[in-house]
Design a protein around this motif. Structure first.
Motif, PDB file in Angstrom:
ATOM      1  N   GLY A  87      41.288  42.148  53.152  1.00 14.61           N
ATOM      2  CA  GLY A  87      42.609  41.791  53.680  1.00 14.61           C
ATOM      3  C   GLY A  87      43.449  40.970  52.726  1.00 14.61           C
ATOM      4  O   GLY A  87      44.687  41.014  52.775  1.00 14.61           O
ATOM      5  N   SER A  88      42.800  40.222  51.836  1.00 23.38           N
ATOM      6  CA  SER A  88      43.542  39.361  50.899  1.00 23.38           C
ATOM      7  C   SER A  88      43.677  39.961  49.511  1.00 23.38           C
ATOM      8  O   SER A  88      44.303  39.355  48.627  1.00 23.38           O
ATOM      9  CB  SER A  88      42.846  38.004  50.792  1.00 23.38           C
ATOM     10  N   GLY A  89      43.091  41.144  49.302  1.00 22.15           N
ATOM     11  CA  GLY A  89      43.175  41.781  47.986  1.00 22.15           C
ATOM     12  C   GLY A  89      42.330  41.074  46.948  1.00 22.15           C
ATOM     13  O   GLY A  89      42.639  41.133  45.754  1.00 22.15           O
ATOM     14  N   THR A  90      41.260  40.395  47.384  1.00 18.59           N
ATOM     15  CA  THR A  90      40.371  39.699  46.455  1.00 18.59           C
ATOM     16  C   THR A  90      38.966  40.293  46.582  1.00 18.59           C
ATOM     17  O   THR A  90      38.771  41.319  47.229  1.00 18.59           O
ATOM     18  CB  THR A  90      40.340  38.186  46.763  1.00 18.59           C
ATOM     19  N   THR A  91      37.977  39.613  45.988  1.00 21.09           N
ATOM     20  CA  THR A  91      36.599  40.085  46.053  1.00 21.09           C
ATOM     21  C   THR A  91      35.779  39.172  46.960  1.00 21.09           C
ATOM     22  O   THR A  91      36.174  38.040  47.259  1.00 21.09           O
ATOM     23  CB  THR A  91      35.966  40.100  44.651  1.00 21.09           C
ATOM     24  N   VAL A  92      34.616  39.671  47.359  1.00 24.58           N
ATOM     25  CA  VAL A  92      33.709  38.868  48.178  1.00 24.58           C
ATOM     26  C   VAL A  92      33.273  37.618  47.407  1.00 24.58           C
ATOM     27  O   VAL A  92      33.088  36.547  47.985  1.00 24.58           O
ATOM     28  CB  VAL A  92      32.485  39.702  48.604  1.00 24.58           C
ATOM     29  N   THR A  93      33.131  37.760  46.085  1.00 27.14           N
ATOM     30  CA  THR A  93      32.769  36.604  45.254  1.00 27.14           C
ATOM     31  C   THR A  93      33.815  35.504  45.366  1.00 27.14           C
ATOM     32  O   THR A  93      33.485  34.316  45.466  1.00 27.14           O
ATOM     33  CB  THR A  93      32.611  37.032  43.782  1.00 27.14           C
ATOM     34  N   ASP A  94      35.101  35.896  45.333  1.00 30.54           N
ATOM     35  CA  ASP A  94      36.182  34.916  45.485  1.00 30.54           C
ATOM     36  C   ASP A  94      36.081  34.197  46.826  1.00 30.54           C
ATOM     37  O   ASP A  94      36.258  32.973  46.916  1.00 30.54           O
ATOM     38  CB  ASP A  94      37.551  35.602  45.376  1.00 30.54           C
ATOM     39  N   ARG A 133      32.235  39.554  57.853  1.00 31.11           N
ATOM     40  CA  ARG A 133      33.544  38.873  57.904  1.00 31.11           C
ATOM     41  C   ARG A 133      34.064  38.600  56.485  1.00 31.11           C
ATOM     42  O   ARG A 133      35.258  38.708  56.225  1.00 31.11           O
ATOM     43  CB  ARG A 133      33.425  37.558  58.673  1.00 31.11           C
ATOM     44  N   ARG A 134      33.171  38.260  55.589  1.00 33.85           N
ATOM     45  CA  ARG A 134      33.580  37.993  54.206  1.00 33.85           C
ATOM     46  C   ARG A 134      34.152  39.249  53.556  1.00 33.85           C
ATOM     47  O   ARG A 134      35.136  39.184  52.824  1.00 33.85           O
ATOM     48  CB  ARG A 134      32.392  37.469  53.391  1.00 33.85           C
ATOM     49  N   ARG A 135      33.516  40.392  53.836  1.00 35.54           N
ATOM     50  CA  ARG A 135      34.034  41.636  53.268  1.00 35.54           C
ATOM     51  C   ARG A 135      35.410  41.962  53.852  1.00 35.54           C
ATOM     52  O   ARG A 135      36.294  42.416  53.140  1.00 35.54           O
ATOM     53  CB  ARG A 135      33.043  42.780  53.542  1.00 35.54           C
ATOM     54  N   VAL A 139      44.253  31.818  46.840  1.00 35.34           N
ATOM     55  CA  VAL A 139      43.449  31.069  47.812  1.00 35.34           C
ATOM     56  C   VAL A 139      44.133  31.076  49.173  1.00 35.34           C
ATOM     57  O   VAL A 139      43.492  31.269  50.215  1.00 35.34           O
ATOM     58  CB  VAL A 139      43.227  29.625  47.314  1.00 35.34           C
ATOM     59  N   GLU A 140      45.445  30.882  49.162  1.00 34.75           N
ATOM     60  CA  GLU A 140      46.199  30.902  50.416  1.00 34.75           C
ATOM     61  C   GLU A 140      46.066  32.264  51.095  1.00 34.75           C
ATOM     62  O   GLU A 140      45.921  32.353  52.324  1.00 34.75           O
ATOM     63  CB  GLU A 140      47.668  30.581  50.152  1.00 34.75           C
ATOM     64  N   ALA A 141      46.107  33.341  50.312  1.00 36.60           N
ATOM     65  CA  ALA A 141      45.979  34.694  50.877  1.00 36.60           C
ATOM     66  C   ALA A 141      44.619  34.883  51.540  1.00 36.60           C
ATOM     67  O   ALA A 141      44.515  35.494  52.610  1.00 36.60           O
ATOM     68  CB  ALA A 141      46.185  35.734  49.773  1.00 36.60           C
TER      69      ALA A 141
END
Length: 468
Positions: free
Chosen positions: A401-408, A394-396, A372-374
């Protein structure tokens, strides 16, 4: 450390808590369970025998029989006796009216004396003192280098010029501390793998030279009953004022912590509850008894929160939350405050009533918070302040940039929105309802309300029955 003992004691007392009346058989059954729990925790046999006899005597007394809630009275008695067993009253260190106050750390090699010296220096520094460290362990290779490194980490001076005579090292170190205006001196002395004559002679000579205000015996809680035997041997030769218990966060059974005061008459003054240098706490027997019995520890929770939160930071965040202005910058500040309070599961276990509900907390992956912090750190400062500008592109970008998914990212944005809404309701004096979370009679969240379709079906069934 006390998790297993805590579970067994709570189970032993669970049957008594809800009883309106108590009989000899119920008390005897509970006492048997308590005795077994303490013996399995490696508590000294004589200590267990005296403890159970004292609790039994009080549990069958007139005060309990006449009480409206005798089961709760017995729990109260066990709490009081546990507190007395570990040392009731204030166990803070004594400080000399003519500084510097000298604190001598003694113990066997491997008990954690050198690390404990660094932790104690940091604790005293945070309490407003000006500590210094003196290297008097000239036996163990690299002990002096280790202490110097610890001194650098906690920003406390280390006096370690003398490398051959521990008595001279102590004399010179205390003199240097006095010249430098330090008001507390912590002496790290040598240890051995076992209690022997040479160790005792050296400690006696160092003590005569230092004339310490406090002598603390450093004991490794993981050694169980052996720690109590070591304490007894040291007490016979080098009288000490209290115990600094290390590795109290380990998976040992806790027998040493519960036995040492009863056997030696000396209280536990400090407890190391983690590997980090700030993981040393003043030991409070009543608070530890509350934790063991699953009652939480509100005072320690408050102290940790006060230490983690700056006053101006707290007031500003509180005002913003009450207005419903919960930005991602606020989230980051809150997250950092929580991390400063210690491991998440350790903090939550201090909250009364959460012990049983959080039995699986050891399996919580704190890397989720880091993820979450990332996500938040991948946002621009403007996006963190004004989250509603975050559109699809922006979400993508944030997810990549954080190594997560748009869903996250979507889930985090929705969670922030719900949090802001709840805080705004609380600020206006309303009690918010968490979507999908009903409350059972015991205050534990349930699976949530039935689905709308099921509700409609049940209504239609009732209407058909009414027509018939």
């Amino acid at each position: 450390m006390f998790d297993t003992l805590s579970d067994k004691l709570q189970n032993a007392l669970g049957d008594l808590r809800g009883r309106g009346t108590l009989d000899e058989e119920a008390v005897s059954r509970a006492m048997r369970e308590i005795r077994l729990a303490l013996l399995e925790a490696d508590v000294n046999f004589d200590v267990v025998r005296r403890f159970v006899a004292q609790v039994r005597e009080r549990a069958v007394g007139e005060d309990v029989r006449k009480s409206l809630t005798p089961g709760q009275q017995v729990v109260k008695i066990v709490h009081e006796e546990l507190t007395e067993l570990m040392g009731a009253g204030d166990s803070r260190l004594a400080f000399s009216p003519r500084p510097p106050t000298t604190i001598l750390l003694a113990g066997l090699q491997g008990s954690g004396k050198t690390t404990a010296a660094g932790k104690l220096a940091l604790l005293l520094k945070n309490d407003g003192r000006k500590p210094a460290l003196v290297a008097a362990d000239l036996q163990r290779p690299a002990a002096i280098d280790q202490l110097i490194q610890l001194g650098r980490q906690v920003d406390v001076p280390v006096y370690a010029e003398e490398r051959s005579d521990p008595v001279k090292a102590v004399h010179d170190g205390i003199a240097r501390a006095r010249e430098d205006g330090r008001d507390v001196v912590v002496l790290d002395t040598a240890g051995r793998l076992h209690v022997d004559e040479a160790l005792m002679e050296e400690l006696a000579a160092v003590r005569r030279e230092a004339k310490p205000t406090n002598v603390l015996l450093v004991l490794d809680a993981m050694t169980g009953q052996e720690a109590v035997n070591v304490a007894t041997a040291f007490q016979e030769r080098i009288d000490f004022d209290g115990v600094l218990m290390t590795k109290l966060d380990g998976d040992a059974r806790g027998g040493a912590a519960l036995s040492v005061r009863a056997v030696t008459g000396r209280p536990i003054k400090l407890a190391s509850v983690g590997e980090k240098l700030d993981a040393l706490e003043w030991f409070h027997a009543d608070r530890m008894a509350s934790r063991i019995l699953g009652m939480g520890d509100v005072l320690t929770l408050i102290e940790r929160a006060e230490a983690a939160i700056e006053e101006d930071e707290k007031d500003e965040l509180e005002q913003r939350l009450m207005k419903g202005e919960f930005s991602f910058d606020d989230f980051l500040r809150s997250y950092k405050m929580l991390r400063r309070m210690g491991p998440l599961q350790g903090v939550l276990k201090l909250i009364p009533g959460l012990g049983k509900q959080l039995e699986g907390i050891e399996q919580v992956d704190e890397r989720q918070l880091a993820r979450v912090e990332a996500i938040i750190l991948s946002m621009t400062p403007h996006e963190r302040r004004v989250p509603h500008v975050i559109d699809g592109s922006r979400r993508r970008r944030i997810a990549a940039g954080s190594g997560t998914t748009v869903t996250d990212v979507n889930q985090l944005l929705e969670a922030r929105k719900q949090m802001a809404k709840m805080m705004k309701m609380m600020g206006s004096g309303k009690m918010p309802q968490v979507p999908g979370m009903g409350m059972a009679g015991n205050g534990i969240p349930t699976q949530g309300p039935p689905r709308p379709s099921a509700t409609r079906k049940s209504k239609s069934k009732r209407k058909r029955k009414a027509r018939k």
